[in-house]
Scaffold this motif. Structure first.
Motif, PDB file in Angstrom:
ATOM      1  N   GLU A 127       0.835  -1.204   0.000  1.00 37.91           N
ATOM      2  CA  GLU A 127       0.000   0.000   0.000  1.00 37.91           C
ATOM      3  C   GLU A 127       0.870   1.253   0.000  1.00 37.91           C
ATOM      4  OE1 GLU A 127      -3.159   0.171   2.782  1.00 37.91           O
ATOM      5  OE2 GLU A 127      -4.006  -1.769   2.200  1.00 37.91           O
ATOM      6  N   GLY A 128       0.508   2.197  -0.882  1.00 37.61           N
ATOM      7  CA  GLY A 128       1.258   3.429  -1.026  1.00 37.61           C
ATOM      8  C   GLY A 128       2.357   3.346  -2.057  1.00 37.61           C
ATOM      9  N   HIS A 129       2.652   2.137  -2.550  1.00 33.25           N
ATOM     10  CA  HIS A 129       3.731   1.947  -3.523  1.00 33.25           C
ATOM     11  C   HIS A 129       3.218   1.270  -4.803  1.00 33.25           C
ATOM     12  CE1 HIS A 129       7.140   2.875  -0.725  1.00 33.25           C
ATOM     13  NE2 HIS A 129       6.223   2.536   0.180  1.00 33.25           N
ATOM     14  N   GLU A 130       1.902   1.248  -4.998  1.00 29.79           N
ATOM     15  CA  GLU A 130       1.333   0.530  -6.134  1.00 29.79           C
ATOM     16  C   GLU A 130       1.838   1.058  -7.473  1.00 29.79           C
ATOM     17  OE1 GLU A 130      -1.821   0.358  -2.843  1.00 29.79           O
ATOM     18  OE2 GLU A 130      -0.379   1.806  -3.629  1.00 29.79           O
ATOM     19  N   HIS A 131       2.170   2.339  -7.546  1.00 31.71           N
ATOM     20  CA  HIS A 131       2.587   2.941  -8.820  1.00 31.71           C
ATOM     21  C   HIS A 131       4.106   3.020  -8.975  1.00 31.71           C
ATOM     22  CE1 HIS A 131      -1.591   3.805  -9.540  1.00 31.71           C
ATOM     23  NE2 HIS A 131      -1.679   4.475  -8.397  1.00 31.71           N
ATOM     24  N   ALA A 132       4.825   2.476  -8.020  1.00 33.72           N
ATOM     25  CA  ALA A 132       6.288   2.418  -8.131  1.00 33.72           C
ATOM     26  C   ALA A 132       6.680   1.276  -9.054  1.00 33.72           C
ATOM     27  CB  ALA A 132       6.902   2.211  -6.746  1.00 33.72           C
ATOM     28  N   PRO A 133       7.898   1.287  -9.589  1.00 33.83           N
ATOM     29  CA  PRO A 133       8.370   0.144 -10.368  1.00 33.83           C
ATOM     30  C   PRO A 133       8.412  -1.115  -9.501  1.00 33.83           C
ATOM     31  CG  PRO A 133       9.784   2.058 -10.700  1.00 33.83           C
ATOM     32  CD  PRO A 133       8.889   2.383  -9.550  1.00 33.83           C
ATOM     33  N   HIS A 134       8.149  -2.251 -10.111  1.00 34.97           N
ATOM     34  CA  HIS A 134       8.181  -3.537  -9.424  1.00 34.97           C
ATOM     35  C   HIS A 134       9.121  -4.478 -10.173  1.00 34.97           C
ATOM     36  CE1 HIS A 134       4.719  -1.944  -7.356  1.00 34.97           C
ATOM     37  NE2 HIS A 134       4.494  -3.070  -6.701  1.00 34.97           N
ATOM     38  N   ALA A 135       9.868  -5.272  -9.438  1.00 34.94           N
ATOM     39  CA  ALA A 135      10.780  -6.253 -10.029  1.00 34.94           C
ATOM     40  C   ALA A 135      10.414  -7.650  -9.533  1.00 34.94           C
ATOM     41  CB  ALA A 135      12.231  -5.930  -9.671  1.00 34.94           C
ATOM     42  N   LEU A 136      10.531  -8.635 -10.421  1.00 32.21           N
ATOM     43  CA  LEU A 136      10.260 -10.024 -10.075  1.00 32.21           C
ATOM     44  C   LEU A 136      11.498 -10.856 -10.390  1.00 32.21           C
ATOM     45  CD1 LEU A 136       8.296 -12.323  -9.258  1.00 32.21           C
ATOM     46  CD2 LEU A 136       7.662 -12.469 -11.679  1.00 32.21           C
ATOM     47  N   GLU A 137      12.060 -11.480  -9.371  1.00 39.03           N
ATOM     48  CA  GLU A 137      13.230 -12.330  -9.546  1.00 39.03           C
ATOM     49  C   GLU A 137      12.805 -13.794  -9.465  1.00 39.03           C
ATOM     50  OE1 GLU A 137      17.527 -13.344  -7.375  1.00 39.03           O
ATOM     51  OE2 GLU A 137      16.215 -11.764  -6.578  1.00 39.03           O
ATOM     52  N   LEU A 138      13.191 -14.561 -10.487  1.00 37.04           N
ATOM     53  CA  LEU A 138      12.856 -15.975 -10.566  1.00 37.04           C
ATOM     54  C   LEU A 138      14.148 -16.794 -10.627  1.00 37.04           C
ATOM     55  CD1 LEU A 138      10.052 -15.724 -13.269  1.00 37.04           C
ATOM     56  CD2 LEU A 138       9.708 -16.011 -10.809  1.00 37.04           C
ATOM     57  N   PRO A 139      14.669 -17.248  -9.501  1.00 45.88           N
ATOM     58  CA  PRO A 139      15.882 -18.066  -9.530  1.00 45.88           C
ATOM     59  C   PRO A 139      15.583 -19.461 -10.077  1.00 45.88           C
ATOM     60  CG  PRO A 139      15.042 -17.878  -7.298  1.00 45.88           C
ATOM     61  CD  PRO A 139      14.197 -16.976  -8.130  1.00 45.88           C
ATOM     62  N   ALA A 140      16.512 -20.034 -10.816  1.00 46.55           N
ATOM     63  CA  ALA A 140      16.332 -21.370 -11.375  1.00 46.55           C
ATOM     64  C   ALA A 140      16.328 -22.404 -10.254  1.00 46.55           C
ATOM     65  CB  ALA A 140      17.445 -21.674 -12.365  1.00 46.55           C
ATOM     66  N   PRO A 141      15.320 -23.275 -10.214  1.00 41.52           N
ATOM     67  CA  PRO A 141      15.290 -24.315  -9.177  1.00 41.52           C
ATOM     68  C   PRO A 141      16.325 -25.397  -9.487  1.00 41.52           C
ATOM     69  CG  PRO A 141      13.410 -24.542 -10.661  1.00 41.52           C
ATOM     70  CD  PRO A 141      14.126 -23.300 -11.074  1.00 41.52           C
ATOM     71  N   LYS A 142      17.260 -25.597  -8.591  1.00 42.72           N
ATOM     72  CA  LYS A 142      18.366 -26.533  -8.826  1.00 42.72           C
ATOM     73  C   LYS A 142      17.880 -27.970  -8.958  1.00 42.72           C
ATOM     74  CE  LYS A 142      21.743 -23.642  -6.402  1.00 42.72           C
ATOM     75  NZ  LYS A 142      22.697 -23.557  -5.267  1.00 42.72           N
ATOM     76  N   ALA A 143      16.832 -28.320  -8.242  1.00 45.15           N
ATOM     77  CA  ALA A 143      16.355 -29.702  -8.250  1.00 45.15           C
ATOM     78  C   ALA A 143      15.510 -30.035  -9.468  1.00 45.15           C
ATOM     79  CB  ALA A 143      15.559 -29.972  -6.974  1.00 45.15           C
ATOM     80  N   LEU A 144      15.193 -29.032 -10.294  1.00 45.11           N
ATOM     81  CA  LEU A 144      14.304 -29.245 -11.442  1.00 45.11           C
ATOM     82  C   LEU A 144      15.040 -28.870 -12.720  1.00 45.11           C
ATOM     83  CD1 LEU A 144      11.113 -27.765  -9.765  1.00 45.11           C
ATOM     84  CD2 LEU A 144      11.595 -30.190 -10.134  1.00 45.11           C
ATOM     85  N   ALA A 145      15.956 -29.708 -13.114  1.00 47.90           N
ATOM     86  CA  ALA A 145      16.779 -29.452 -14.293  1.00 47.90           C
ATOM     87  C   ALA A 145      15.919 -29.453 -15.553  1.00 47.90           C
ATOM     88  CB  ALA A 145      17.866 -30.523 -14.399  1.00 47.90           C
ATOM     89  N   GLY A 146      16.259 -28.569 -16.467  1.00 48.34           N
ATOM     90  CA  GLY A 146      15.557 -28.508 -17.736  1.00 48.34           C
ATOM     91  C   GLY A 146      14.374 -27.570 -17.764  1.00 48.34           C
ATOM     92  N   TRP A 147      13.995 -27.011 -16.617  1.00 53.18           N
ATOM     93  CA  TRP A 147      12.876 -26.072 -16.600  1.00 53.18           C
ATOM     94  C   TRP A 147      13.246 -24.777 -17.310  1.00 53.18           C
ATOM     95  CZ3 TRP A 147       9.046 -25.443 -11.987  1.00 53.18           C
ATOM     96  CH2 TRP A 147       8.391 -26.663 -11.759  1.00 53.18           C
TER      97      TRP A 147
END
Length: 605
Positions: A127-147
């Protein structure tokens, strides 16, 4: 080129696979400059699906900290909101888990084969930051090769499989770009010079990916040209995400992507000589969700100018945004050359009969159905067909009536240029509303401008009223023959039934002979026996008959005017006197004047 973003002030989400077998995502939310009493909340609904779904029921183990891992208390204020009292000069870090076990397009899923999520299910709104830039980080899951990863978000720094960091201009954009992860099939094509990608999870080895891409490209090009002619669409790229399952169907539109689900058997197959009926339905779904790129994601109800994620967002215009999209989805398959006139009329025929077999069309207007979506459309029960009408199907027929009326009233003399159509109205609304919020008055004004008269009477009758639509007259004016043919037995009885294990009553329709006899939803129809004086037993004649399917009624009743239905209700055996059903009819459409039908349906030059 990297998206310009100020990392020091952006809201940052790190979404990890915590435990695929437990179906748990772990989310780390970093707020660089929190308020002294910072509130965060998870949405209760997702735009495009008008039901409060309470996504916070899947959130667990919320913890907050600042500085050197110092834990600060997070107080829950209501079902989906938390407040954290903290130092506003120090970044606030929240961690929590989300259980993801819903295979629909609306929420989130995670197992060892596939991950999928909408931001509304995982990403707390700051709340109060809805119009700020947003970043999404998706690290590769080590146990799920090939994803790999597929999403409509803008990549900032990602690896060749798509794992890494993505950015969004604000919270709305973040949650309007779902994420697909796994070992999916992927293909690309260009439509009107714009790159498109199609990914499919769960497909069998028989998938004909080339055909899927070729057909989807035709759909996309037809719709881009519908809205823009030779100009480019309002996005730089587009992504289709399809999950193929044993039994499922649906889609949800987004600004530059769509999430789809279909039966695995409905995908196009290698060596298949002609499209199956299921694949035709899938192409209609693709067309429908892609059309929403313009009609609801940009041109949208005025009430959706800004979303309120913590409560219902009411509008009386879903008949336009869903119904008119439902009219154009199959029509644009025809104009893309993927259907002929007869095949299109067969699909239209199905929609007409669905509406005509729904008694609720005489109870609820399509405008009221739009407003009531939050409590009725997504919560069907045995009385739904008697009390409501679908803003999808009846809305599509309202669009048909406006289109054919415009065409009839503006039909040019021989050799003159074509008159106004609903196509022109849609494009005029795009310009008039500047691809933004729209009100019913805008639609009425566009009709007035292009149709050269007021269409207020039609709006009152077709949209806000409950009278029958003038379908037969309008179709006949455009070269379509309408034949009355005997209806199915269930319709004649006024029933909706299941027959997988005997005859199960699903719904009893208003005014039918089954309702008059006293049938109720949930009954099991076991058999029948003669009624009244006909009960007198003749030599070799049984007292009654066991039924395994509905058509057994006609076999065993013979010429009787009435029978006694043997019914099980709550484990009690009952006898209901049933009059044999009247001779109701249903419609069958056919091309009568090919020239007139082509003027309406044929691909535009």
């Amino acid at each position: 080129m990297k998206n310009k973003i100020r990392p020091a002030t952006s809201i940052h989400y790190r979404v990890e696979v915590a435990d695929a077998h437990a179906h748990l995502f772990r989310v780390t939310l970093t707020i660089p400059l929190p308020a002294a009493e910072q509130r965060v909340a998870l949405p209760v609904w997702i735009p495009g699906s008008y039901l409060v779904r309470e996504f916070s029921k899947n959130l667990q183990c919320l913890e907050a900290r600042q500085g050197s891992r110092k834990t600060v208390p997070a107080e829950q204020l209501d079902k989906c909101t938390w407040q954290i009292r903290c130092d506003p000069t120090t970044p606030l870090v929240l961690t929590y888990e989300v259980h993801a076990r819903d295979s629909s397009v609306r929420t989130a899923w995670l197992d060892a084969d596939r991950g999928f999520f909408n931001g509304t299910s995982l990403c707390l709104r700051v709340e109060g930051h809805e119009h700020a830039p947003h970043a999404l980080e998706l690290p590769a899951p080590k146990a799920l090769a090939g994803w790999a990863v597929a999403t409509g978000l803008t990549a900032q720094k990602v690896d060749k499989r798509g794992f890494g960091t993505y950015v969004a201009a604000d919270y709305d954009e973040l949650v309007d770009c779902p994420v697909e992860m796994g070992t999916f099939w992927s293909g690309t094509f260009s439509a009107c010079g714009v790159p498109h990608r199609f990914v499919v999870a769960g497909a069998a080895a028989t998938l004909d990916g080339d055909r899927l891409l070729a057909d989807t490209r035709k759909i996309c090009e037809a719709e881009i040209r519908f809205w823009h002619g030779s100009k480019k669409p309002p996005y730089k790229s587009y992504l289709f995400m399809l999950n193929a399952v044993d039994d499922g169907y649906g889609g949800l539109e987004h600004r530059n992507s769509t999430a789809l689900i279909c039966n695995r058997k409905d995908l196009p197959r290698l060596g298949e000589p002609k499209p199956s009926e299921g694949y035709t339905t899938l192409r209609g779904l693709i067309s429908h969700e892609y059309f929403h790129t313009w009609n609801v994601k940009r041109l949208r109800p005025g009430e959706f100018d800004s979303y309120h994620y913590d409560r219902e967002n009411y509008t009386g215009l879903l008949w336009f945004f869903e119904g008119f999209t439902s009219y154009y989805d199959d029509l644009l398959l025809r104009r893309a050359g993927l259907l002929d006139n007869a095949a299109y009329l067969k699909l239209l025929n199905k929609t007409i009969n669905q509406v005509m077999q729904t008694p609720g069309r005489l109870v609820q207007s399509v405008a009221q159905a739009s407003f009531d979506a939050w409590v009725k459309y997504y919560r069907p029960d045995e009385n739904t067909p008697n009390a409501t009408v679908s803003y999808y199907t009846k809305g599509a027929l309202v669009a048909l009536c406006f289109d054919l009326t415009l065409r009839s009233e503006s039909r040019p003399a021989q050799g003159a240029s074509a008159g106004a159509t609903l196509d022109d109205v849609m494009r005029a609304l795009w310009q008039r509303c500047k691809a933004g919020p729209m009100h019913e008055a805008d639609f009425e004004q566009a009709l007035l401008t292009l149709g050269h008269r007021s269409y207020a009477p039609e709006l009152a009758r077709w949209v806000h009223g409950r009278a029958e639509l003038p379908l037969k007259e309008l179709l006949q004016q455009h070269g379509v023959a309408v034949f009355e043919e005997p209806a199915q037995l269930a319709q004649r009885l006024g029933l909706r039934v299941g027959e997988s294990q005997g005859v199960q009553i699903k719904a009893v329709l208003r005014g039918g002979v089954a309702e008059q006899a006293g049938f109720a939803a949930g009954d099991e129809w076991l058999g029948l026996e003669p009624a009244g004086s006909a009960r007198t037993r003749h030599a070799g004649q049984p007292d009654g008959w066991r039924m395994s399917r509905l058509d057994d009624l006609l076999l065993y009743a013979g010429t009787a005017k009435k029978v006694v239905a043997l019914v099980s209700r709550d484990k009690r055996l009952m006898r209901l006197e049933l009059a044999m059903p009247p001779a109701l009819t249903t419609w069958r459409l056919a091309v009568q004047d090919a020239g007139l039908v082509d003027q309406w349906l044929a691909p535009q030059a």
